[in-house]
Design an enzyme around this catalytic site. Structure first.
Site, short mmCIF file in Angstrom:
data_model
loop_
_atom_site.label_atom_id
_atom_site.label_comp_id
_atom_site.label_asym_id
_atom_site.label_seq_id
_atom_site.Cartn_x
_atom_site.Cartn_y
_atom_site.Cartn_z
N ASP A 38 1.50 3.64 -6.12
CA ASP A 38 2.40 3.08 -5.04
C ASP A 38 3.79 2.63 -5.48
O ASP A 38 3.89 1.61 -5.87
CB ASP A 38 1.50 2.10 -4.20
N SER B 73 -6.89 -2.33 9.59
CA SER B 73 -7.70 -3.21 10.08
C SER B 73 -7.24 -3.66 11.53
O SER B 73 -5.94 -3.94 11.61
CB SER B 73 -7.74 -4.67 9.21
N HIS C 215 -2.83 3.12 5.55
CA HIS C 215 -3.26 1.78 5.32
C HIS C 215 -3.18 0.76 6.00
O HIS C 215 -2.66 1.14 7.26
CB HIS C 215 -2.06 1.43 3.96
N HIS D 38 -0.22 -4.34 6.69
CA HIS D 38 -1.34 -5.07 5.87
C HIS D 38 -1.96 -6.59 6.31
O HIS D 38 -1.03 -7.22 6.94
CB HIS D 38 -1.17 -5.19 4.33
N GLY D 39 -2.90 -6.98 6.19
CA GLY D 39 -3.51 -8.43 6.50
C GLY D 39 -3.88 -8.47 7.71
O GLY D 39 -4.11 -7.74 8.36
N ASP E 139 -6.73 1.40 -5.43
CA ASP E 139 -5.74 0.87 -4.49
C ASP E 139 -4.52 0.11 -4.63
O ASP E 139 -4.48 -0.66 -5.56
CB ASP E 139 -6.54 0.02 -3.38
N ILE F 35 -9.48 0.02 5.01
CA ILE F 35 -9.94 -1.19 5.87
C ILE F 35 -10.48 -2.41 4.74
O ILE F 35 -11.29 -2.21 4.14
CB ILE F 35 -10.91 -0.93 6.78
N ASP F 36 -9.69 -3.35 4.73
CA ASP F 36 -10.04 -4.40 3.86
C ASP F 36 -10.15 -5.76 4.67
O ASP F 36 -11.04 -6.56 4.75
CB ASP F 36 -9.03 -4.59 2.88
N SER G 34 -8.24 -2.82 -5.94
CA SER G 34 -6.84 -3.22 -5.81
C SER G 34 -6.78 -3.75 -7.34
O SER G 34 -7.61 -4.45 -7.75
CB SER G 34 -6.56 -4.03 -4.69
O1 G3H Z 1 -3.71 -3.43 0.62
C1 G3H Z 1 -4.13 -4.29 0.09
C2 G3H Z 1 -5.64 -4.55 -0.09
O2 G3H Z 1 -5.90 -5.39 1.11
C3 G3H Z 1 -6.17 -5.32 -1.15
O3 G3H Z 1 -5.50 -6.77 -1.05
O4 G3H Z 1 -4.30 -7.10 -3.07
O5 G3H Z 1 -5.39 -9.07 -2.03
O6 G3H Z 1 -6.83 -7.31 -3.39
P1 G3H Z 1 -5.55 -7.52 -2.52
P1 13P Z 2 -6.01 -4.11 6.08
O1 13P Z 2 -5.32 -5.26 5.48
O2 13P Z 2 -5.15 -3.74 7.25
O3 13P Z 2 -7.40 -4.11 5.72
O4 13P Z 2 -5.55 -2.87 5.02
C1 13P Z 2 -5.94 -2.49 3.76
C2 13P Z 2 -5.17 -1.74 3.17
O5 13P Z 2 -4.45 -1.06 3.57
C3 13P Z 2 -5.73 -1.35 1.56
O6 13P Z 2 -4.92 -0.81 0.80
ZN ZN Z 3 -2.98 -0.73 1.56
#
Ligand code: G3H
Ligand code: 13P
Ligand code: ZN
Length: 311
Positions: free
Chosen positions: A104, A216, A213, A180-181, A82, A257-258, A50
Site C-alpha cells: 500500500d 464494513s 477496502h 476504514h473504521g 493487509d 471487512i474488519d 495487518s
Molecule cells: O484497514 C485496516 C484494517 O482494518 C486493519 O486494522 O491496522 O487496526 O489492524 P488495524
Molecule cells: P473496515 O474498517 O470497513 O472493516 O475495512 C477493513 C479493511 O479495509 C481492511 O483492510
Molecule cells: Zn483496508
C-alpha cells in the site's frame, strides 16, 4: 487443501459475479469464526493480517492458526498481508508463508508507488505469491494513520491502465466511497458507492480483479447491543450492504471487512458480562464473541459477497 493464492478464486468470482470476503484476523476466535462460517457456507475465504495484527499476535502464531484452519476444512483459504507499508514487510510475509500481499503505497507520489509496487511484484511472483496494490486514498483509520474525509481521493480511471501495466500487479484496490473504521458517515447521510468509477475502471481493465477496502457497513443491531450494555459507540453508518452487493456483481472480487467483526465481538462480550456478572472463564465470553462473529460472516457471505457454494 493447502493454502492457495487468490488467483483462481478471483478468476471464478469475476466470471460468476460475486466477491470473496477478506476478513482481518488477530486471534484464534476470529480465525475460527470466519473459517467455520465460510466452511458451513461452502465459500472460499481470505484471511488477512495487518501490521497491527502482526504486532499484537506475532505473525508466526497467526500463520499456524491459519494452517490449523486449513487442516480442519476443505474450502480454499488464502493468507494475505493487509496494507503492507513497504518492501520489507511484504518480503517478511512472503518468506513466512503468506500466499498474497498488499503493498500500500497509495499515499506516495505516483512514480514512487509504481517503483515500490513493482519491486514487491518481482519478489512475490518469483515466490508464487500474488500482489494487491492501491490507487486513490480512503478516508478513515488504519494502523493509527488517520486520513481525514477531506483528504480522501477517488481513484482516477485514467491512471489504472498505466499503473497495472507497469507494476504487473494481480489485483487493484480502488477508492470509490468506502472508508476504514466504524465511524464512517453520520445517520441521515446517504452514502453511496461511485459505481460509475468502478464501471469505467472495469471497462479499462477487462477481467481484472478489483478490491474494495473499508467495506464494513456498521451493523446497527450490533452497535445497539454495545450501547445497551454500557458501551458508548457514536451513532454512525457505513455504505449500505445493497451497494456493496452491486459492486460484487461488477469487477470487485475482494471485499475487506474488519470493523463489523470487531463490533460483533465487542457486542457479545459486553452483553455477556452484564448478563453473567459472576463469570470469569474467558471461554464463556470469548465463545459468545466467536458465535456472534460467525453469524456476521455468514450474513456477509449471503447478503454482500454472494460467495456461498462457490468453494
Ligand atoms: O484497514 C485496516 C484494517 O482494518 C486493519 O486494522 O491496522 O487496526 O489492524 P488495524
Ligand atoms: P473496515 O474498517 O470497513 O472493516 O475495512 C477493513 C479493511 O479495509 C481492511 O483492510
Ligand atoms: Zn483496508
Amino acid at each position: 487443501m493447502p493454502l492457495v493464492t487468490t488467483k483462481e478464486m478471483f478468476a471464478k468470482a469475476y466470471k460468476g459475479g460475486y466477491a470473496i470476503g477478506a476478513f482481518n484476523v488477530n486471534d484464534m476466535e476470529m480465525v475460527q469464526a470466519i473459517v467455520e462460517a465460510a466452511n458451513e457456507c461452502h465459500s472460499p475465504v481470505i484471511l488477512q493480517v495487518s501490521a497491527g495484527a502482526r504486532k499484537y499476535a506475532n505473525p508466526v502464531y497467526l500463520k499456524h492458526l491459519v494452517e490449523a484452519a486449513v487442516e480442519t476444512t476443505d474450502i480454499p483459504i488464502a493468507l494475505h498481508l493487509d496494507h503492507g507499508a513497504d518492501f520489507d514487510i511484504c518480503k517478511a510475509s512472503i518468506d513466512g508463508g503468506f500466499t498474497s500481499v498488499m503493498i500500500d503505497a497509495s499515499s506516495k507520489p505516483w512514480e514512487e508507488n509504481i517503483a515500490v509496487t513493482r519491486s514487491v511484484v518481482e519478489y512475490a511472483h518469483a515466490h508464487g505469491v500474488v500482489v494487491e496494490a492501491e490507487l486513490g486514498k480512503l478516508a478513515g483509520i488504519e494502523d493509527d494513520v488517520h486520513v481525514e474525509a477531506s483528504d480522501a481521493l477517488f481513484t482516477s480511471p485514467d491512471e489504472v491502465e498505466e499503473f497495472t501495466a507497469r507494476t504487473e500487479i494481480d489485483s487493484l484496490a480502488i477508492a470509490i466511497g468506502t472508508s476504514h473504521g466504524a465511524y464512517k458517515f453520520k445517520p441521515g447521510q446517504d452514502p453511496k458507492l461511485r459505481l460509475d468509477i468502478l464501471e469505467e475502471v472495469g471497462r479499462r481493465l477487462p477481467n481484472f480483479p478489483i478490491v474494495l477496502h473499508g467495506a464494513s457497513s456498521v451493523p446497527q443491531d450490533k452497535v445497539a447491543i454495545v450501547n445497551q450494555y454500557g458501551g458508548e459507540m457514536p451513532n454512525a453508518i457505513g455504505i449500505p450492504e445493497s451497494e456493496l452487493r452491486k459492486a460484487a456483481q461488477m469487477a470487485v472480487c475482494k471485499i475487506n471487512i474488519d470493523s463489523d467483526l470487531r463490533v460483533a465481538f465487542t457486542a457479545a462480550v459486553r452483553k455477556h458480562f452484564v448478563e453473567y456478572p459472576s463469570h470469569f472463564d474467558p471461554r464463556q465470553y470469548l465463545g459468545d464473541a466467536r458465535a456472534m462473529m460467525k453469524e456476521m460472516v455468514k450474513h456477509k457471505i449471503v447478503n454482500v459477497l454472494g460467495s456461498a457454494n462457490k468453494a
